[in-house]
Design an enzyme around this catalytic site. Sequence first.
Site, PDB file in Angstrom:
ATOM      1  CB  SER A 424       4.890   2.728   0.727  1.00 33.20           C
ATOM      2  OG  SER A 424       5.657   2.069   1.706  1.00 33.20           O
ATOM      3  CE1 TYR A 446       2.763  -1.448   7.669  1.00 32.98           C
ATOM      4  CE2 TYR A 446       4.483  -0.357   6.399  1.00 32.98           C
ATOM      5  CZ  TYR A 446       3.481  -1.312   6.504  1.00 32.98           C
ATOM      6  OH  TYR A 446       3.212  -2.131   5.442  1.00 32.98           O
ATOM      7  CB  THR A 472      -0.511  -0.054   7.205  1.00 35.67           C
ATOM      8  OG1 THR A 472      -0.657   0.707   6.013  1.00 35.67           O
ATOM      9  CG2 THR A 472      -0.660  -1.529   6.881  1.00 35.67           C
ATOM     10  CE  LYS A 553      -2.914  -0.919   2.364  1.00 36.62           C
ATOM     11  NZ  LYS A 553      -1.942  -1.917   2.765  1.00 36.62           N
ATOM     12  CG  HIS A 577      -0.275  -5.970   3.720  1.00 34.57           C
ATOM     13  ND1 HIS A 577      -0.257  -4.983   4.664  1.00 34.57           N
ATOM     14  CD2 HIS A 577       0.902  -5.853   3.052  1.00 34.57           C
ATOM     15  CE1 HIS A 577       0.870  -4.312   4.578  1.00 34.57           C
ATOM     16  NE2 HIS A 577       1.585  -4.814   3.602  1.00 34.57           N
TER      17      HIS A 577
END
Length: 682
Positions: A424, A446, A472, A553, A577
């Site tokens: 992440s 992100y 994402t 994603k 999510h």
Amino acid sequence: MNDLRMGIGVHSPITALLAEEAGADVLWLGSLEMSTSRGVPDQEVLEPQEIAGIIRSVRAVTSLPIYVDADTGRGSDDLAVLATKLYEEAGADAICVEDNLFPKRNSLDDRFGGRKLLDPEAFAGRISAMVAARSSLKVVARTEALVAGHGADAAVERLHRYADAGADALFAQANRASAGQLLPVVEKIAPLRPMVLAPTVLPDTDAEAFAAYGPVTVLFANVIMRSLVAGTSRVLREVMSSRRLTSVSSELAGVERLFELTERSLVAGHGSGGGTRASDGQVSDGPSPAGQGPDAGPAAGEARGSAATASEEAAPLTEAVVDGPTDRERARALMAEAAFDYCAGGAGDESGMRRNVERLDAITLTPRVLRDVSRRSTATELFGRRLAAPVLVTPMGLQALCHPDAEVATAAAADSLGLGFTLSMFSSRPVEEVAPAAPGLWQQIYLLREREVSWSMLRRAEEAGAGAVVCTVDVPVVGRRSRDARNGFSRFDAAAPAVVRDPSFLGLLQHRRKRTPALTASDLLSELFPDPAVSWDDLASLRSRTRLPLVVKGILHPADAVRAVDAGADAIQVSTHGGRQSDRHVASADALPAVVSAVGDRVPVLFDSGVRSGAHIASLLSLGASAVLVGRPVLWGLASGGREGAAKVLAALLTELDHTMALLGAASVTEVGRPTGSGEQS
Ligand SMILES: Cc1cc2nc3c(=O)[nH]c(=O)nc-3n(C[C@H](O)[C@H](O)[C@H](O)COP(=O)(O)O)c2cc1C
């Protein structure tokens, strides 16, 4: 059959539920536990009627065998017989009586010398009277000869006599002074009857050591009460001195845990109302002295089997396999309540989170037969890399909330099984530390308000050898998570992610502090993320900055999937999510088929949200997913046992995937067929 049964001393329904959850084979209603729980000394103060009430209350919540401590039988054959009848009627499986004089003194109570015992003949008579009075209840005869200082030979002699009198199991007790004599006694009595032991005075001895001599039930007789007293007094002192709960919150179970524990007793298969009782397969079914006891009733295996079946039926399969009470509950017990809630929770009323799993559970598969599945492989390939199975760990931030080894542990777990791992952007550990544990890992990012920070993370991931970048796109704003609101949980304050040490982030922080000196890293991160203005142009910009395969994603609509592939995406990850963004979103499993139809012939379609079992993975492959990403179950494994815990969860998924494939007649993942009603399978 293994010769070892593990018993835990309990005193109430809730302690019985905890012992059962921990894996106890037998519940021991010991007099020290029962009397201490009522605040009275362990001297046969409790009346048989009161003890029968305790047995009934425990029997109401569990089907495990209950052994109950009758001490001396209140020093009288008549009262011992009364206890036998009462306890059997209340639901006990075995009664234990000892050759102490009334009122008994706890064998570990060394404060006074000169312990006297009942004459062995008189005690043998008491045993015979109890055996004659019982119907199927087993009688355990306990000698305190070692405790009284009579020595090993006297203890063995007494137990021989008690076996002759009809005892179904033999129990030699030792105190600190005689601890060394226990094993020699065990060796001599093992051939006579199954044994019951409570080796509190041998804390370093592995219970298996006793089973080497013969069938034995080892009772951890007073662990619950001692841990309750030690833990509770520590917590209470802290609460009283700090006048708040903050510093003890990590030691308190969440109230949801209490709800869950107690609601378990409503599940079929639990307790007296729930059908067949489990058997310990030992004392209850052990060799009954010829002509001196009734048959043990149903065979141990049958009884145990039916109890297990009943509860397995009641629990959804998926719970039992991976995300079941074991790992999840262990994680809940080990983690701070607010941290657990952050990981476990979903948006709104959490119905979207639940729907993800429910819709996966609803998929059925039609097997093909006679296809020689003796040689199977779950292996697959993704972006030119071979994976042992189409399974990866999905990006999940702040894993230090679960375990100090955080992403290093989960990455290593995935890699050790030949599976993929996604880091992440908000990981606790930086990519430079995690990448060596899982070479070729994927980096999730992100697009932050200050894009330069995202590009910096991308560059560092490339330098660390990342195999793909995952962008994402389903967080224009953060979902409203009621648990976090209730707990006042601020994720970046609770565990700062490694991104706050990124050079680009640090540069920005320094710059901003010129205007706002008090600005914290957490403040800045909350300003940068999320950015509701992110658009398709930004995706194009990302595409132009990297040669790594790009996964997008958080796609649920087929038109978005087409647009992402047109913009250069190399794979689409269908995801809600994990239900953390909205409770109204379509379930991931329901969105998958349309996305596969739209782009499945151009790029791999990946999937996450709600995957809890190998059967789920097979179902998703049958719907056209190329690979499946696993979320929360990995966190529960991590919290429970670090790298090994996470690996255990993943390995269980692989085992079940392989098993499901065999049942479907599929020797490889590409052969996994279509679900019922969805057309002909290959
Ligand atoms: C604690 C936690 C943190 C997460 N952090 C991220 C993240 O940083 N980036 C991301 O793209 N998804 C994140 N997710 C979402 C997961 O990648 C995934 O979509 C979701 O967990 C799948 O659902 P499941 O946990 O029910 O399997 C997070 C999920 C959890 C549970």
